[in-house]
Design a protein around this motif. Structure first.
Motif, PDB file in Angstrom:
ATOM      1  N   ARG A  22     -10.705  -2.933   4.911  1.00  0.00           N
ATOM      2  CA  ARG A  22     -10.719  -2.353   3.566  1.00  0.00           C
ATOM      3  C   ARG A  22     -11.878  -2.889   2.724  1.00  0.00           C
ATOM      4  O   ARG A  22     -11.986  -2.569   1.542  1.00  0.00           O
ATOM      5  CB  ARG A  22      -9.382  -2.604   2.870  1.00  0.00           C
ATOM      6  CG  ARG A  22      -8.236  -1.819   3.502  1.00  0.00           C
ATOM      7  CD  ARG A  22      -6.922  -2.061   2.798  1.00  0.00           C
ATOM      8  NE  ARG A  22      -6.419  -3.412   3.023  1.00  0.00           N
ATOM      9  CZ  ARG A  22      -5.347  -3.922   2.408  1.00  0.00           C
ATOM     10  NH1 ARG A  22      -4.703  -3.201   1.501  1.00  0.00           N
ATOM     11  NH2 ARG A  22      -4.934  -5.143   2.678  1.00  0.00           N
ATOM     12  N   LEU A  81       0.827  -1.196   0.000  1.00  0.00           N
ATOM     13  CA  LEU A  81       0.000   0.000   0.000  1.00  0.00           C
ATOM     14  C   LEU A  81       0.868   1.255   0.000  1.00  0.00           C
ATOM     15  O   LEU A  81       0.582   2.221  -0.717  1.00  0.00           O
ATOM     16  CB  LEU A  81      -0.938  -0.011   1.212  1.00  0.00           C
ATOM     17  CG  LEU A  81      -2.160   0.907   1.132  1.00  0.00           C
ATOM     18  CD1 LEU A  81      -3.285   0.355   1.994  1.00  0.00           C
ATOM     19  CD2 LEU A  81      -1.843   2.327   1.547  1.00  0.00           C
ATOM     20  N   THR A 111     -11.208  -4.702  -0.659  1.00  0.00           N
ATOM     21  CA  THR A 111     -10.487  -3.935  -1.679  1.00  0.00           C
ATOM     22  C   THR A 111      -9.032  -3.784  -1.245  1.00  0.00           C
ATOM     23  O   THR A 111      -8.629  -4.243  -0.175  1.00  0.00           O
ATOM     24  CB  THR A 111     -11.107  -2.539  -1.856  1.00  0.00           C
ATOM     25  OG1 THR A 111     -10.730  -1.707  -0.741  1.00  0.00           O
ATOM     26  CG2 THR A 111     -12.623  -2.615  -1.946  1.00  0.00           C
ATOM     27  N   ASP A 112      -8.246  -3.092  -2.066  1.00  0.00           N
ATOM     28  CA  ASP A 112      -6.864  -2.812  -1.683  1.00  0.00           C
ATOM     29  C   ASP A 112      -6.689  -1.349  -1.287  1.00  0.00           C
ATOM     30  O   ASP A 112      -5.583  -0.823  -1.307  1.00  0.00           O
ATOM     31  CB  ASP A 112      -5.899  -3.176  -2.818  1.00  0.00           C
ATOM     32  CG  ASP A 112      -6.167  -2.380  -4.090  1.00  0.00           C
ATOM     33  OD1 ASP A 112      -7.164  -1.632  -4.126  1.00  0.00           O
ATOM     34  OD2 ASP A 112      -5.378  -2.512  -5.047  1.00  0.00           O
ATOM     35  N   ARG A 113      -7.781  -0.682  -0.913  1.00  0.00           N
ATOM     36  CA  ARG A 113      -7.778   0.738  -0.604  1.00  0.00           C
ATOM     37  C   ARG A 113      -8.072   1.016   0.872  1.00  0.00           C
ATOM     38  O   ARG A 113      -8.812   0.272   1.511  1.00  0.00           O
ATOM     39  CB  ARG A 113      -8.837   1.472  -1.426  1.00  0.00           C
ATOM     40  CG  ARG A 113      -8.565   1.510  -2.922  1.00  0.00           C
ATOM     41  CD  ARG A 113      -7.501   2.528  -3.217  1.00  0.00           C
ATOM     42  NE  ARG A 113      -7.199   2.602  -4.633  1.00  0.00           N
ATOM     43  CZ  ARG A 113      -6.219   3.331  -5.140  1.00  0.00           C
ATOM     44  NH1 ARG A 113      -5.467   4.051  -4.343  1.00  0.00           N
ATOM     45  NH2 ARG A 113      -5.993   3.340  -6.431  1.00  0.00           N
ATOM     46  N   ILE A 114      -7.501   2.113   1.363  1.00  0.00           N
ATOM     47  CA  ILE A 114      -7.957   2.714   2.621  1.00  0.00           C
ATOM     48  C   ILE A 114      -9.003   3.750   2.219  1.00  0.00           C
ATOM     49  O   ILE A 114      -8.693   4.725   1.526  1.00  0.00           O
ATOM     50  CB  ILE A 114      -6.795   3.381   3.379  1.00  0.00           C
ATOM     51  CG1 ILE A 114      -5.657   2.386   3.639  1.00  0.00           C
ATOM     52  CG2 ILE A 114      -7.299   4.001   4.681  1.00  0.00           C
ATOM     53  CD1 ILE A 114      -6.005   1.266   4.581  1.00  0.00           C
ATOM     54  N   HIS A 115     -10.243   3.571   2.648  1.00  0.00           N
ATOM     55  CA  HIS A 115     -11.342   4.398   2.161  1.00  0.00           C
ATOM     56  C   HIS A 115     -11.549   5.631   3.037  1.00  0.00           C
ATOM     57  O   HIS A 115     -10.926   5.790   4.084  1.00  0.00           O
ATOM     58  CB  HIS A 115     -12.614   3.569   2.094  1.00  0.00           C
ATOM     59  CG  HIS A 115     -12.514   2.408   1.155  1.00  0.00           C
ATOM     60  ND1 HIS A 115     -12.461   2.570  -0.206  1.00  0.00           N
ATOM     61  CD2 HIS A 115     -12.433   1.062   1.378  1.00  0.00           C
ATOM     62  CE1 HIS A 115     -12.354   1.386  -0.792  1.00  0.00           C
ATOM     63  NE2 HIS A 115     -12.336   0.455   0.146  1.00  0.00           N
ATOM     64  N   LEU A 123      -5.829  -2.294   7.827  1.00  0.00           N
ATOM     65  CA  LEU A 123      -5.657  -3.271   6.752  1.00  0.00           C
ATOM     66  C   LEU A 123      -6.811  -4.271   6.716  1.00  0.00           C
ATOM     67  O   LEU A 123      -7.186  -4.758   5.644  1.00  0.00           O
ATOM     68  CB  LEU A 123      -4.329  -4.006   6.929  1.00  0.00           C
ATOM     69  CG  LEU A 123      -3.064  -3.181   6.666  1.00  0.00           C
ATOM     70  CD1 LEU A 123      -1.824  -3.987   7.044  1.00  0.00           C
ATOM     71  CD2 LEU A 123      -2.981  -2.730   5.209  1.00  0.00           C
ATOM     72  N   GLU A 125      -5.200   7.443   2.697  1.00  0.00           N
ATOM     73  CA  GLU A 125      -4.028   6.588   2.486  1.00  0.00           C
ATOM     74  C   GLU A 125      -2.754   7.293   2.937  1.00  0.00           C
ATOM     75  O   GLU A 125      -1.824   6.646   3.450  1.00  0.00           O
ATOM     76  CB  GLU A 125      -3.962   6.166   1.023  1.00  0.00           C
ATOM     77  CG  GLU A 125      -5.194   5.356   0.640  1.00  0.00           C
ATOM     78  CD  GLU A 125      -5.053   4.556  -0.649  1.00  0.00           C
ATOM     79  OE1 GLU A 125      -4.246   4.958  -1.513  1.00  0.00           O
ATOM     80  OE2 GLU A 125      -5.756   3.534  -0.770  1.00  0.00           O
ATOM     81  N   PRO A 183     -10.977   6.047   8.634  1.00  0.00           N
ATOM     82  CA  PRO A 183      -9.584   5.636   8.817  1.00  0.00           C
ATOM     83  C   PRO A 183      -8.658   6.779   9.221  1.00  0.00           C
ATOM     84  O   PRO A 183      -7.702   6.553   9.977  1.00  0.00           O
ATOM     85  CB  PRO A 183      -9.212   5.072   7.443  1.00  0.00           C
ATOM     86  CG  PRO A 183     -10.501   4.491   6.945  1.00  0.00           C
ATOM     87  CD  PRO A 183     -11.543   5.488   7.379  1.00  0.00           C
ATOM     88  N   TRP A 191     -18.546   1.026   2.424  1.00  0.00           N
ATOM     89  CA  TRP A 191     -17.583   2.110   2.573  1.00  0.00           C
ATOM     90  C   TRP A 191     -17.915   3.262   1.629  1.00  0.00           C
ATOM     91  O   TRP A 191     -18.777   3.140   0.757  1.00  0.00           O
ATOM     92  CB  TRP A 191     -16.152   1.617   2.322  1.00  0.00           C
ATOM     93  CG  TRP A 191     -15.983   0.715   1.117  1.00  0.00           C
ATOM     94  CD1 TRP A 191     -15.950  -0.640   1.115  1.00  0.00           C
ATOM     95  CD2 TRP A 191     -15.840   1.113  -0.250  1.00  0.00           C
ATOM     96  NE1 TRP A 191     -15.794  -1.127  -0.172  1.00  0.00           N
ATOM     97  CE2 TRP A 191     -15.715  -0.069  -1.023  1.00  0.00           C
ATOM     98  CE3 TRP A 191     -15.795   2.338  -0.921  1.00  0.00           C
ATOM     99  CZ2 TRP A 191     -15.557  -0.036  -2.417  1.00  0.00           C
ATOM    100  CZ3 TRP A 191     -15.644   2.373  -2.301  1.00  0.00           C
ATOM    101  CH2 TRP A 191     -15.516   1.184  -3.029  1.00  0.00           C
TER     102      TRP A 191
END
Length: 428
Positions: free
Chosen positions: A382, A26, A385-389, A379, A409, A355, A400
């Motif tokens: 999420r 990330l 997904t691979d995102r911090i929303h 982590l 992020e 977050p 989210w």
């Protein structure tokens, strides 16, 4: 997509060794996206930096996106000039319109042009937020402390500082001196200002008025307390910056000092709540007429974030009492669920935790274990997904908001860098 082992950088290896490969992936993506996908290099050599999935540059968000990059040193040598290019764009935008919070890359007329305010085709949104003016000055100071370079304190910087000081002086008497108005048709109450765009009444207190919060939501009472504390902080740094840069404009520094003294007096006299549970603590907003708002919002500056910004220490008794309030159910935007417990915002649906606030709670906690636990929580929430929303539901993290919100992020990366031991200022 996972990063191929053969292309893993020294930054990836350091982060992975400290907090694991998910965080490392990330971090690497955030650095690459910020300096490439989110950035548009303009003909004047500056960088227009979008906030993520909205094609506009927020003064606040863009500073927050750049600040973690400055900590990387030799792991990201291009970050230094990138930060200069973003800062110079920010300063130019402040000079263009210090009341605007978000801008276009040029005079293309994108954004909220139908808002009833003094719009410009350069401006995406003109919600006046005191923190929007704090962030570029904060970024300039952090850049100087990190690099030792004073060339960013040029004529453009001091013109922007003068614009900021002038505006904050005017907004100390919003009722009598300010021409700023903002109305948005068909908006909820959080998206527009009452009284034909003037906002709720305020008394003269020494504090400086703000129409909106760092969430872009309208203030209930016109004096946002953490925003005023942030303003006081950046004003307090100006004499030291002027001395380091050889700046001779003593009249401007004297004005800034008087302004800060008035804001600090207002903070002492109007923002302290006598709480029988925690003891004296800070309010979130006041109006000088008896109105006091008891909450904290997820967006920074927040009451929770004050030590991270540098306004006070984590051991300050007033901060400790305030922190105890905001991280409890007494704060109407504190939510506890199966996925996480943390602060949300009226900007997002109920029971949505941010977050940014989860990371900030850990960044202001001296316990290293709390920081690592927060990384793990972020982590794990999420939503597949691979995102911090921007936010997620406290019970159902698969629900989210915001597909790509770079500020969130950036704050996650700042937390990871704490866990990795990256210094905030120049290494010894």
């Amino acid at each position: 997509m996972p990063i191929d082992a053969s292309t893993r950088s020294p930054l990836y290896e350091r982060v992975a060794a400290a907090v694991g490969p998910q965080a490392a992936e990330l971090v690497e993506r955030f650095v690459a996206e910020t300096m490439n996908r989110a950035a548009r290099r303009l003909e004047d050599g500056t960088v227009f930096l979008v906030t993520g999935d909205i094609p506009a540059m927020w003064l606040r968000d863009s500073a927050a996106q750049v600040l973690p990059l400055l900590r990387l040193g030799a792991y990201c040598p291009a970050a230094e000039e990138f930060a200069v290019a973003v800062l110079r764009r920010q300063l130019a935008l402040i000079i263009l319109d210090p009341y605007a919070n978000a801008f276009n890359a040029g005079p293309d007329g994108a954004g909220n042009q139908r808002d009833r305010t003094a719009m410009s085709p350069h401006v995406w949104e003109r919600k006046y937020e005191v923190d929007s003016l704090c962030y570029p000055l904060h970024l300039a100071e952090r850049f100087w402390r990190r690099t030792g370079r004073t060339d960013v304190f040029d004529e453009r910087y001091w013109r922007a500082v003068e614009r900021v000081v002038e505006l904050w002086e005017v907004e100390q008497d919003h009722e009598a001196r300010s021409a700023y108005r903002f109305r948005r048709r068909f908006a909820r109450s959080t998206g527009t200002l009452a009284r034909r765009g003037r906002g709720a009444p305020v008394a003269v207190t020494g504090l400086t008025w703000s129409g909106f919060r760092p969430s872009d939501d309208a203030c209930v009472y016109g004096y946002n307390v953490p925003g005023n504390m942030f303003a006081s902080l950046v004003l307090a740094r100006l004499p030291q910056i002027a001395a380091a840069a050889g700046q001779a404009n003593s009249a401007l520094i004297k004005r800034a000092t008087r302004l800060r003294e008035a804001i600090e007096r207002g903070l002492r006299e109007h923002t302290v709540v006598d709480d029988p549970v925690t003891g004296p603590r800070w309010a979130y907003e006041v109006d000088g007429l008896g109105g006091v708002l008891a909450l904290d919002d997820a967006n920074v500056p927040s009451l929770l974030s004050l030590p991270r910004l540098g306004y006070c220490g984590t051991d300050d008794p007033m901060y400790q009492a305030t922190r105890a309030f905001v991280l409890s159910p007494r704060n109407p935007y504190y939510y506890r669920g199966a996925g996480a417990a943390g602060i949300g915002s009226p900007h997002t649906p109920k029971r949505h935790v941010w977050p940014i606030a989860l990371a900030m709670a850990a960044l202001t906690d001296p316990d290293a274990a709390a920081k690592r636990a927060a990384v793990a929580t972020l982590l794990a929430t999420r939503g597949g997904t691979d995102r911090i929303h921007e936010s997620f539901h406290a019970d159902r993290p698969g629900v989210w908001t915001r597909r790509w919100f770079s500020w969130a992020e950036a704050t996650f990366c700042d937390l990871v860098f704490d866990c990795c031991g990256f210094p905030l200022d120049r290494p010894d």
